[in-house]
Design a protein around this motif. Structure first.
Motif, PDB file in Angstrom:
ATOM      1  N   VAL A 144       0.839  -1.204   0.000  1.00 58.14           N
ATOM      2  CA  VAL A 144       0.000   0.000   0.000  1.00 58.14           C
ATOM      3  C   VAL A 144       0.870   1.250   0.000  1.00 58.14           C
ATOM      4  O   VAL A 144       0.639   2.201  -0.768  1.00 58.14           O
ATOM      5  N   TRP A 145       1.901   1.267   0.840  1.00 56.60           N
ATOM      6  CA  TRP A 145       2.770   2.439   0.907  1.00 56.60           C
ATOM      7  C   TRP A 145       3.606   2.598  -0.357  1.00 56.60           C
ATOM      8  O   TRP A 145       3.952   3.712  -0.744  1.00 56.60           O
ATOM      9  N   MET A 146       3.952   1.490  -1.007  1.00 58.50           N
ATOM     10  CA  MET A 146       4.658   1.601  -2.288  1.00 58.50           C
ATOM     11  C   MET A 146       3.803   2.333  -3.310  1.00 58.50           C
ATOM     12  O   MET A 146       4.306   3.173  -4.077  1.00 58.50           O
ATOM     13  N   MET A 147       2.507   2.035  -3.336  1.00 57.66           N
ATOM     14  CA  MET A 147       1.616   2.739  -4.255  1.00 57.66           C
ATOM     15  C   MET A 147       1.466   4.205  -3.860  1.00 57.66           C
ATOM     16  O   MET A 147       1.414   5.094  -4.713  1.00 57.66           O
ATOM     17  N   MET A 148       1.425   4.463  -2.556  1.00 58.13           N
ATOM     18  CA  MET A 148       1.312   5.849  -2.099  1.00 58.13           C
ATOM     19  C   MET A 148       2.567   6.650  -2.414  1.00 58.13           C
ATOM     20  O   MET A 148       2.500   7.855  -2.688  1.00 58.13           O
ATOM     21  N   TYR A 149       3.736   5.978  -2.404  1.00 64.42           N
ATOM     22  CA  TYR A 149       5.007   6.646  -2.679  1.00 64.42           C
ATOM     23  C   TYR A 149       5.321   6.750  -4.171  1.00 64.42           C
ATOM     24  O   TYR A 149       6.354   7.312  -4.539  1.00 64.42           O
ATOM     25  N   ASN A 150       4.469   6.221  -5.027  1.00 62.81           N
ATOM     26  CA  ASN A 150       4.730   6.267  -6.462  1.00 62.81           C
ATOM     27  C   ASN A 150       4.954   7.717  -6.904  1.00 62.81           C
ATOM     28  O   ASN A 150       4.101   8.577  -6.671  1.00 62.81           O
ATOM     29  N   PRO A 151       6.101   8.005  -7.545  1.00 68.07           N
ATOM     30  CA  PRO A 151       6.414   9.408  -7.889  1.00 68.07           C
ATOM     31  C   PRO A 151       5.406  10.056  -8.828  1.00 68.07           C
ATOM     32  O   PRO A 151       5.182  11.270  -8.765  1.00 68.07           O
ATOM     33  N   GLN A 152       4.782   9.245  -9.693  1.00 61.14           N
ATOM     34  CA  GLN A 152       3.877   9.811 -10.683  1.00 61.14           C
ATOM     35  C   GLN A 152       2.416   9.775 -10.232  1.00 61.14           C
ATOM     36  O   GLN A 152       1.717  10.785 -10.291  1.00 61.14           O
ATOM     37  N   ASP A 153       1.978   8.605  -9.786  1.00 58.51           N
ATOM     38  CA  ASP A 153       0.554   8.429  -9.507  1.00 58.51           C
ATOM     39  C   ASP A 153       0.241   8.306  -8.022  1.00 58.51           C
ATOM     40  O   ASP A 153      -0.926   8.108  -7.654  1.00 58.51           O
ATOM     41  N   GLY A 154       1.246   8.369  -7.153  1.00 58.93           N
ATOM     42  CA  GLY A 154       1.015   8.196  -5.729  1.00 58.93           C
ATOM     43  C   GLY A 154       0.230   9.335  -5.109  1.00 58.93           C
ATOM     44  O   GLY A 154       0.320  10.490  -5.542  1.00 58.93           O
ATOM     45  N   ILE A 155      -0.540   9.002  -4.082  1.00 55.09           N
ATOM     46  CA  ILE A 155      -1.389  10.001  -3.437  1.00 55.09           C
ATOM     47  C   ILE A 155      -0.565  11.051  -2.700  1.00 55.09           C
ATOM     48  O   ILE A 155      -0.980  12.215  -2.586  1.00 55.09           O
ATOM     49  N   ASN A 157       2.553  12.348  -3.497  1.00 54.55           N
ATOM     50  CA  ASN A 157       3.035  13.360  -4.434  1.00 54.55           C
ATOM     51  C   ASN A 157       1.890  14.127  -5.081  1.00 54.55           C
ATOM     52  O   ASN A 157       2.040  15.305  -5.435  1.00 54.55           O
ATOM     53  N   GLY A 158       0.756  13.454  -5.242  1.00 52.63           N
ATOM     54  CA  GLY A 158      -0.412  14.160  -5.766  1.00 52.63           C
ATOM     55  C   GLY A 158      -0.847  15.278  -4.822  1.00 52.63           C
ATOM     56  O   GLY A 158      -1.177  16.382  -5.266  1.00 52.63           O
ATOM     57  N   ALA A 159      -0.828  14.995  -3.521  1.00 51.40           N
ATOM     58  CA  ALA A 159      -1.185  16.017  -2.536  1.00 51.40           C
ATOM     59  C   ALA A 159      -0.155  17.142  -2.516  1.00 51.40           C
ATOM     60  O   ALA A 159      -0.513  18.325  -2.395  1.00 51.40           O
ATOM     61  N   LEU A 160       1.125  16.776  -2.650  1.00 55.09           N
ATOM     62  CA  LEU A 160       2.176  17.804  -2.659  1.00 55.09           C
ATOM     63  C   LEU A 160       2.052  18.713  -3.882  1.00 55.09           C
ATOM     64  O   LEU A 160       2.246  19.929  -3.786  1.00 55.09           O
ATOM     65  N   ARG A 161       1.732  18.126  -5.037  1.00 53.09           N
ATOM     66  CA  ARG A 161       1.541  18.948  -6.239  1.00 53.09           C
ATOM     67  C   ARG A 161       0.337  19.883  -6.076  1.00 53.09           C
ATOM     68  O   ARG A 161       0.358  21.029  -6.535  1.00 53.09           O
ATOM     69  N   ALA A 162      -0.696  19.365  -5.408  1.00 57.33           N
ATOM     70  CA  ALA A 162      -1.876  20.200  -5.184  1.00 57.33           C
ATOM     71  C   ALA A 162      -1.562  21.374  -4.264  1.00 57.33           C
ATOM     72  O   ALA A 162      -2.207  22.431  -4.357  1.00 57.33           O
ATOM     73  N   PRO A 168       8.123  17.174  -6.353  1.00 53.84           N
ATOM     74  CA  PRO A 168       8.019  16.392  -5.115  1.00 53.84           C
ATOM     75  C   PRO A 168       9.086  15.307  -5.063  1.00 53.84           C
ATOM     76  O   PRO A 168       9.669  14.938  -6.091  1.00 53.84           O
ATOM     77  N   PRO A 169       9.386  14.791  -3.879  1.00 50.28           N
ATOM     78  CA  PRO A 169      10.445  13.774  -3.739  1.00 50.28           C
ATOM     79  C   PRO A 169      10.154  12.517  -4.555  1.00 50.28           C
ATOM     80  O   PRO A 169       8.998  12.178  -4.830  1.00 50.28           O
ATOM     81  N   MET A 170      11.220  11.827  -4.907  1.00 52.27           N
ATOM     82  CA  MET A 170      11.088  10.552  -5.629  1.00 52.27           C
ATOM     83  C   MET A 170      10.905   9.382  -4.659  1.00 52.27           C
ATOM     84  O   MET A 170      10.740   8.245  -5.074  1.00 52.27           O
ATOM     85  N   TRP A 171      11.012   9.665  -3.383  1.00 48.70           N
ATOM     86  CA  TRP A 171      10.791   8.709  -2.305  1.00 48.70           C
ATOM     87  C   TRP A 171      11.628   7.443  -2.451  1.00 48.70           C
ATOM     88  O   TRP A 171      12.829   7.494  -2.296  1.00 48.70           O
TER      89      TRP A 171
END
Length: 314
Positions: A144-155, A157-162, A168-171
């Protein structure tokens, strides 16, 4: 003329003592019998594996050749371990991991436990919500956290872009942020366990102390530092010991999320041991690392036990 034999008080006392001694010996024997299953289980699953791993650490052990097909190597595995730069990299990562996660866990869990204990209704539900990540599968949580940390589609980085963050970091794919990402996930996972234990400790404090502090005009913050923090110190001590031990045993999330990468930036002692044993078939080296880890944990625990008398209030 019939004669009657009478026993002296001394004889009766001696007989009573003998009977009591026999009864005590029977009780002691029964007690020993009750310990036999525990001794057998501990011997089979703890003591014999410890001795076996110590012997293996002194051998050039090959998993395919077995014990009798391997040769004695002395302290070569320990020497190779200390000469390996990757070992010291893994050890330093583990030290950083411990120094960051343990204080954050203890402080944040105690503050949240104080807030929950004072201000939130439905405490049972709240505790269950915080505790769920701890009992969940580490494999599932890591995915779950791997998906959240996804640089492109992760939630994340999505929140950080918003929020206006352009880069945002590449995590998990960056050496600078991979270990930080692992630590954030670990703190989130273990926080609930610490909160539940702290709440139990806080509920054991006599409420009259808080009432007296209120009468004296002490604020909630003053009560927290002068009453809650000192009187919950036994729970704090227990959690510090267990969290430090757990921090040196971290493995699952590292193995699943990063496999020690990128460029060994998230490699820790347990992952180094796993790779040595099952990745390179160097079970002797892996056993040496295991004994080094055990000694480190033992020394840290002894230091903590010695230091508790200076800050733990029972």
């Amino acid at each position: 003329m019939a004669t009657t034999s009478t026993k002296t008080p001394l004889a009766r006392t001696s007989r009573a003592r003998g009977s009591a001694r026999s009864s005590n010996e029977q009780e002691r024997f029964c007690g020993y019998l009750f310990t036999v299953p525990v001794v057998i289980i501990n011997s089979v699953f703890i003591y014999l594996p410890l001795i076996y791993s110590l012997v293996v650490s002194l051998m050039d052990f090959n998993l395919f050749k077995g014990f009798f097909g391997s040769k004695f190597a002395g302290f070569e595995n320990y020497i190779d371990m200390f000469k390996d730069s990757l070992f010291w990299k893994s050890f330093s990562n583990n030290i950083i991991y411990t120094l960051v996660t343990v204080p954050i866990l203890i402080i944040s869990a105690l503050v949240l436990a104080e807030i929950i204990n004072r201000a939130i209704y439905g405490m049972g539900l709240v505790r269950a919500m915080f505790f769920l990540p701890y009992i969940a599968s580490i494999s599932a949580m890591s995915l779950v956290w791997m998906m959240m940390y996804n640089p492109q589609d992760g939630i994340i980085n999505g929140a950080l872009r918003a929020l206006g963050v352009d880069n945002p970091p590449m995590w998990l794919t960056s050496e600078k942020t991979a270990l930080i990402a692992i630590m954030i996930m670990a703190i989130w996972t273990q926080l609930g366990y610490n909160i539940v234990l702290f709440i139990g400790g806080l509920q054991g404090i006599n409420q009259d102390l808080y009432e007296a502090a209120k009468v004296d005009g002490a604020s909630a913050v003053r009560q927290f530092f002068t009453i809650s923090v000192p009187l919950v110190s036994p729970t704090t001590f227990f959690l510090v010991v267990t969290d430090v031990i757990a921090s040196f045993q971290v493995f699952g999330n590292v193995q699943i999320m990063t496999s020690g990468g990128p460029n060994n930036s998230t490699s820790v002692i347990t992952y180094y041991m796993y790779e040595a044993g099952f990745g390179q078939n160097k079970m002797g080296l892996a056993s040496a690392v295991a004994w080094f880890l055990m000694i480190i944990i033992f020394v840290i625990t002894v230091i903590q036990m010695r230091g508790q008398k200076h800050w733990v209030h029972y």
